[in-house]
Design a protein around this motif. Structure first.
Motif, PDB file in Angstrom:
ATOM      1  N   ILE A 115       0.841  -1.204   0.000  1.00  0.00           N
ATOM      2  CA  ILE A 115       0.000   0.000   0.000  1.00  0.00           C
ATOM      3  C   ILE A 115       0.873   1.249   0.000  1.00  0.00           C
ATOM      4  O   ILE A 115       0.611   2.205  -0.728  1.00  0.00           O
ATOM      5  N   TRP A 116       1.930   1.229   0.812  1.00  0.00           N
ATOM      6  CA  TRP A 116       2.833   2.372   0.881  1.00  0.00           C
ATOM      7  C   TRP A 116       3.435   2.654  -0.499  1.00  0.00           C
ATOM      8  O   TRP A 116       3.450   3.797  -0.959  1.00  0.00           O
ATOM      9  N   ASN A 122       2.255   1.777  -3.404  1.00  0.00           N
ATOM     10  CA  ASN A 122       1.196   2.224  -4.301  1.00  0.00           C
ATOM     11  C   ASN A 122       0.892   3.708  -4.099  1.00  0.00           C
ATOM     12  O   ASN A 122       0.686   4.444  -5.053  1.00  0.00           O
ATOM     13  N   ASN A 123       0.909   4.151  -2.847  1.00  0.00           N
ATOM     14  CA  ASN A 123       0.619   5.558  -2.542  1.00  0.00           C
ATOM     15  C   ASN A 123       1.781   6.487  -2.883  1.00  0.00           C
ATOM     16  O   ASN A 123       1.567   7.615  -3.314  1.00  0.00           O
ATOM     17  N   GLN A 124       3.006   6.024  -2.662  1.00  0.00           N
ATOM     18  CA  GLN A 124       4.194   6.856  -2.880  1.00  0.00           C
ATOM     19  C   GLN A 124       4.661   6.861  -4.328  1.00  0.00           C
ATOM     20  O   GLN A 124       5.381   7.756  -4.743  1.00  0.00           O
ATOM     21  N   TYR A 138       0.128  -5.885  -5.380  1.00  0.00           N
ATOM     22  CA  TYR A 138      -0.850  -5.004  -4.733  1.00  0.00           C
ATOM     23  C   TYR A 138      -2.258  -5.302  -5.245  1.00  0.00           C
ATOM     24  O   TYR A 138      -3.195  -5.454  -4.453  1.00  0.00           O
TER      25      TYR A 138
END
Length: 70
Positions: free
Chosen positions: A33-34, A36-38, A53
């Protein structure tokens, strides 16, 4: 889904960071998730992390179980 990509998810190791040498399919969900967000890393690694993911997001981990037993 590309079968070669699925095989790489159960064999390719994370090359850096906190989870260095951990197989991509074994990375914790929070790490996926990290990323994917970054922003995903470029190249093959980013493709593998992004695919893992999506697999986790959609509850498709069972697709990898037969590949892990080889």
């Amino acid at each position: 889904m590309n079968p070669q990509l699925l095989n790489e998810l159960v064999t390719f190791k994370m090359p850096f960071g906190k989870y260095k040498d951990k197989i991509i399919c074994d990375l914790p969900e929070s790490y996926l998730i990290w990323f994917n967000n970054q922003g995903l890393p470029p190249g093959k690694l980013g493709e593998l992390i992004g695919t893992m993911y999506e697999i986790r997001l959609n509850g498709l981990e069972y697709l990898l179980k037969p590949l892990r037993t080889r």
